[in-house]
Scaffold this motif. Structure first.
Motif, PDB file in Angstrom:
ATOM      1  N   ALA A 130       9.046   8.949   4.737  1.00  0.00           N
ATOM      2  CA  ALA A 130       8.325   8.225   3.485  1.00  0.00           C
ATOM      3  C   ALA A 130       9.225   7.875   2.569  1.00  0.00           C
ATOM      4  CB  ALA A 130       7.194   9.294   2.725  1.00  0.00           C
ATOM      5  N   LEU A 131      10.367   8.831   2.355  1.00  0.00           N
ATOM      6  CA  LEU A 131      11.633   8.619   1.515  1.00  0.00           C
ATOM      7  C   LEU A 131      12.420   7.246   1.900  1.00  0.00           C
ATOM      8  CD1 LEU A 131      13.098   9.314  -0.935  1.00  0.00           C
ATOM      9  CD2 LEU A 131      14.497  10.831   0.797  1.00  0.00           C
ATOM     10  N   GLU A 132      12.302   7.132   3.195  1.00  0.00           N
ATOM     11  CA  GLU A 132      13.089   6.032   3.816  1.00  0.00           C
ATOM     12  C   GLU A 132      12.337   4.698   3.509  1.00  0.00           C
ATOM     13  OE1 GLU A 132      13.542   6.562   7.930  1.00  0.00           O
ATOM     14  OE2 GLU A 132      14.945   8.242   7.732  1.00  0.00           O
ATOM     15  N   LYS A 133      10.910   4.779   3.622  1.00  0.00           N
ATOM     16  CA  LYS A 133      10.123   3.391   3.202  1.00  0.00           C
ATOM     17  C   LYS A 133      10.164   3.372   1.602  1.00  0.00           C
ATOM     18  CE  LYS A 133       6.617   4.046   6.792  1.00  0.00           C
ATOM     19  NZ  LYS A 133       5.162   4.189   7.039  1.00  0.00           N
ATOM     20  N   SER A 134      10.086   4.443   1.098  1.00  0.00           N
ATOM     21  CA  SER A 134      10.017   4.428  -0.629  1.00  0.00           C
ATOM     22  C   SER A 134      11.391   3.586  -0.973  1.00  0.00           C
ATOM     23  CB  SER A 134      10.087   5.537  -1.440  1.00  0.00           C
ATOM     24  OG  SER A 134      11.174   6.157  -1.322  1.00  0.00           O
ATOM     25  N   MET A 135      12.640   3.785  -0.299  1.00  0.00           N
ATOM     26  CA  MET A 135      13.682   2.972  -0.668  1.00  0.00           C
ATOM     27  C   MET A 135      13.705   1.542  -0.618  1.00  0.00           C
ATOM     28  SD  MET A 135      15.660   5.437  -1.610  1.00  0.00           S
ATOM     29  CE  MET A 135      17.440   4.781  -1.534  1.00  0.00           C
ATOM     30  N   GLY A 174       3.161  -2.080  -2.726  1.00  0.00           N
ATOM     31  CA  GLY A 174       4.476  -1.979  -1.899  1.00  0.00           C
ATOM     32  C   GLY A 174       4.188  -2.528  -0.544  1.00  0.00           C
ATOM     33  N   ASP A 175       5.169  -1.808   0.336  1.00  0.00           N
ATOM     34  CA  ASP A 175       5.255  -1.989   1.712  1.00  0.00           C
ATOM     35  C   ASP A 175       4.276  -1.783   2.716  1.00  0.00           C
ATOM     36  OD1 ASP A 175       5.628   0.417   2.066  1.00  0.00           O
ATOM     37  OD2 ASP A 175       7.634   0.430   2.767  1.00  0.00           O
ATOM     38  N   GLN A 176       3.117  -1.074   1.957  1.00  0.00           N
ATOM     39  CA  GLN A 176       1.629  -0.994   2.656  1.00  0.00           C
ATOM     40  C   GLN A 176       1.191  -2.487   3.132  1.00  0.00           C
ATOM     41  OE1 GLN A 176      -0.935   2.129   1.396  1.00  0.00           O
ATOM     42  NE2 GLN A 176       0.478   2.374  -0.290  1.00  0.00           N
ATOM     43  N   VAL A 177       1.436  -3.409   2.358  1.00  0.00           N
ATOM     44  CA  VAL A 177       1.098  -4.857   2.628  1.00  0.00           C
ATOM     45  C   VAL A 177       1.806  -5.574   3.431  1.00  0.00           C
ATOM     46  CG1 VAL A 177       0.051  -6.937   1.647  1.00  0.00           C
ATOM     47  CG2 VAL A 177      -0.480  -4.830   0.690  1.00  0.00           C
ATOM     48  N   LYS A 178       1.650  -5.832   4.614  1.00  0.00           N
ATOM     49  CA  LYS A 178       2.607  -6.254   5.617  1.00  0.00           C
ATOM     50  C   LYS A 178       2.308  -7.693   6.118  1.00  0.00           C
ATOM     51  CE  LYS A 178       4.158  -1.582   7.441  1.00  0.00           C
ATOM     52  NZ  LYS A 178       3.276  -0.839   6.609  1.00  0.00           N
ATOM     53  N   GLY A 179       0.927  -7.716   6.308  1.00  0.00           N
ATOM     54  CA  GLY A 179       0.630  -9.239   7.022  1.00  0.00           C
ATOM     55  C   GLY A 179       1.095  -9.135   8.480  1.00  0.00           C
ATOM     56  N   PRO A 180       1.344 -10.557   8.855  1.00  0.00           N
ATOM     57  CA  PRO A 180       1.041 -11.718   8.133  1.00  0.00           C
ATOM     58  C   PRO A 180      -0.350 -12.299   7.969  1.00  0.00           C
ATOM     59  CG  PRO A 180       1.856 -12.166  10.422  1.00  0.00           C
ATOM     60  CD  PRO A 180       2.018 -10.575  10.341  1.00  0.00           C
ATOM     61  N   ASN A 181      -1.315 -11.655   9.142  1.00  0.00           N
ATOM     62  CA  ASN A 181      -2.723 -12.158   8.941  1.00  0.00           C
ATOM     63  C   ASN A 181      -3.668 -10.741   8.526  1.00  0.00           C
ATOM     64  OD1 ASN A 181      -2.312 -14.775  10.421  1.00  0.00           O
ATOM     65  ND2 ASN A 181      -1.278 -13.427  11.794  1.00  0.00           N
ATOM     66  N   PHE A 182      -4.621 -11.331   7.923  1.00  0.00           N
ATOM     67  CA  PHE A 182      -5.463  -9.910   7.242  1.00  0.00           C
ATOM     68  C   PHE A 182      -6.698  -9.999   7.566  1.00  0.00           C
ATOM     69  CE2 PHE A 182      -1.978 -10.769   4.359  1.00  0.00           C
ATOM     70  CZ  PHE A 182      -1.401  -9.508   4.148  1.00  0.00           C
ATOM     71  N   GLY A 183      -7.466  -9.171   7.985  1.00  0.00           N
ATOM     72  CA  GLY A 183      -8.935  -9.323   8.235  1.00  0.00           C
ATOM     73  C   GLY A 183      -9.483  -7.955   7.934  1.00  0.00           C
TER      74      GLY A 183
END
Length: 544
Positions: A130-135, A174-183
């Protein structure tokens, strides 16, 4: 260093576990003890803990109920159950609610140490990831699960969000939203029966089953970066984020992936929880700002269940492919219009499209009457539902009166004005309704905040909302967390009693809703900044 909370209504047990863990070689800074689930919940809301150890069978709030609350408010917090109950049903419920292990008393010290060490190591590894992601996030703070669920609910329901507000919410995720396509996957759970006994579910069992289903739903969508949360009633909502290849690198069409996801989710609910569900699958968009539209598509797809009760998974793309103006297509359009009116969004384009569709059927008068009636009576029914008690003032929207003696063309010409007026009235009724609900909820809280057994779930029932949505709704309406509001009421009354009476600390604690004087003192100092004794001394102008 780790901080652990031990919950057991036998002080001898909780103190014994505390002393053992503190003397172990684990990197533990603090082990707190709580006598019941209510105390534990307050501690968890005040401070950060790395692990909870809890008994199952406790007075007031059971361990199962405590885990429900933890799962609702802090779903990533690990829990270990230590219980005298060997029954499989207790273990199964605990594990479904996210317990990392289930130990049966009496527990050998070596086994307890092994399990605690394993969970803490696992948590540490997860923390590093999680720390790596938060960086990589623009914001170093991140968001908690409660705030995350509020944001997701706003993104799929609030049609009136400005671009600025929308962008800020996305940035907060933050990086919880990645996409590129959403459903969007909309799940309506049938909790009337379930479990492998397939017996009729009581209220408490249904609540447990929904928590288990949400946990399973999250696991099911993890491969597609799913963002899952609880919707209204028995609804679960998931946002999936798709590439044109799966986790193995193989390329699949996006629509094939959506079809697989729908069947996969349904199969998991049936296989692991033995519950039925209606699953509506939206189309896919490469634009995260269209989540409200995707939510409407998923709900429209699920409406097909009414015409095809033997099916369970429905795809909006299948509807769109056949949506000439047949009955199902019209039902979907009517439902989209209703959802727009409910949300207070701009319905002009939708209404003009409905009018054009009716006009294209000009030669088929019977069909026009049928489709026209479905629309206007659905809207009229919605007004009556939201304006219960004001039916007399809403009679002007009765289609029989509003469109009386008009020919087919006259009815369609006047339809735009009808829906515009209905939309304005619905907005007023919605606000009045929400204020009425808020007033009822506030009254319920003020009447019951002294009850030491009061839970957020109880307050949510008063509003007829799910606990998850209730927390979001209450904060939206009051700008305050619901439990902060309850605690503030308790502390404010305690302040008055400390200054105006000679009641002892334990008497005041019991009177305002705390069973333990020590727990009351801790909560008081947290909110008032001083101890009860110091507050009384200052308030009464006393001295040592």
């Amino acid at each position: 260093m780790y901080k652990i909370l031990v919950v057991d209504d036998e002080p001898r047990v909780s103190i014994g576990i505390r002393n053992f863990l503190q003397s172990s070689d684990l990197n533990i800074s603090t082990v707190e003890t709580a006598l019941n689930g209510f105390e534990a919940v307050d501690y968890l809301r005040m401070e950060h803990y790395d692990l909870v150890l809890t008994d199952i069978q406790m007075s007031r709030m059971s361990g199962i109920e405590l885990m429900e609350t933890i799962y609702l408010e802090q779903p990533s917090l690990p829990v270990i159950v230590i219980s005298a109950h060997e029954k499989f049903e207790f273990a199964a419920k605990s594990l479904r609610l996210g317990a990392r292990d289930y130990l049966v008393k009496p527990v050998k010290r070596e086994e307890l140490l092994r399990v605690v060490r394993s969970v803490l190591v696992e948590k540490e590894e997860a923390g590093k990831l999680a720390l790596e992601k938060s960086m990589r996030k623009r914001s170093s703070g991140g968001i908690g699960p409660g705030r995350r669920n509020e944001i997701l609910m706003e993104l799929v329901t609030e049609r009136g969000l400005s671009k600025k507000d929308h962008d800020e919410l996305i940035a907060e995720l933050g990086d919880q939203v990645k996409g590129p396509n959403f459903g969007i996957v909309s799940v309506l759970l049938d909790l009337s029966r379930g479990g492998f006994s397939n017996r009729e579910m009581m209220l408490q069992d249904r609540k447990l089953l929904k928590y288990a289903a949400l946990n399973l739903f999250e696991e099911s969508l993890s491969e597609w970066d799913g963002l899952t949360f609880s919707g209204f009633g028995n609804e679960l909502i998931g946002i999936v984020q798709l590439n044109d290849s799966d986790a193995t690198g193989q390329r699949y069409s996006l629509q094939s992936q959506m079809h697989f996801i729908g069947q996969f989710v349904f199969k998991n609910f049936k296989q692991y929880l033995n519950i039925d569900a209606t699953i509506g699958m939206s189309g896919l968009r490469a634009d995260v700002s269209l989540l409200v539209k995707l939510m409407e598509e998923a709900n429209s797809a699920a409406e097909w269940k009414k015409l095809h009760p033997e099916q369970n998974v429905f795809h909006y793309e299948d509807i769109a492919a056949h949506e000439s103006l047949h009955m199902v297509g019209w039902m979907a359009k009517v439902e989209q219009c209703v959802q727009l009116l409910k949300s207070g969004g701009d319905s002009e384009t939708m209404v003009l499209g409905l009018v054009r569709s009716l006009q294209e059927l000009g030669h088929a008068a019977d069909l026009v009457h049928s489709y026209f009636g479905m629309l206007v009576y659905r809207i009229y029914g919605l007004l009556l539902e939201y304006g219960s008690g004001n039916s007399a003032s809403l009679r002007r929207f009765d289609p029989d009166a509003y469109f009386r003696d008009l020919p087919v063309t006259g009815k369609t010409d006047r339809l735009v004005a009808y829906i515009e007026e209905a939309g304005r009235s619905l907005s007023e009724l919605t606000r009045e309704r929400e204020m009425t609900i808020l007033s009822r909820v506030m009254g319920y809280i003020r009447k019951n905040y002294r009850n030491p057994e009061l839970k957020i779930q109880d307050i949510a029932v008063e509003a007829h909302f799910s606990p998850a949505y209730f927390g979001y709704w209450f904060k939206r309406e009051t700008k305050k967390n619901v439990w902060d509001f309850v605690t503030e009421l308790r502390i404010e009354e305690a302040k008055q009693l400390l200054v105006a009476t000679d009641k002892k600390r334990y008497e005041i604690a019991y009177e305002v809703g705390y069973e333990s004087p020590e727990h009351f003192s801790r909560m008081f100092k947290r909110y008032a900044g001083v101890s009860p004794a110091d507050y009384r001394k200052e308030g009464q102008g006393g001295s040592d």
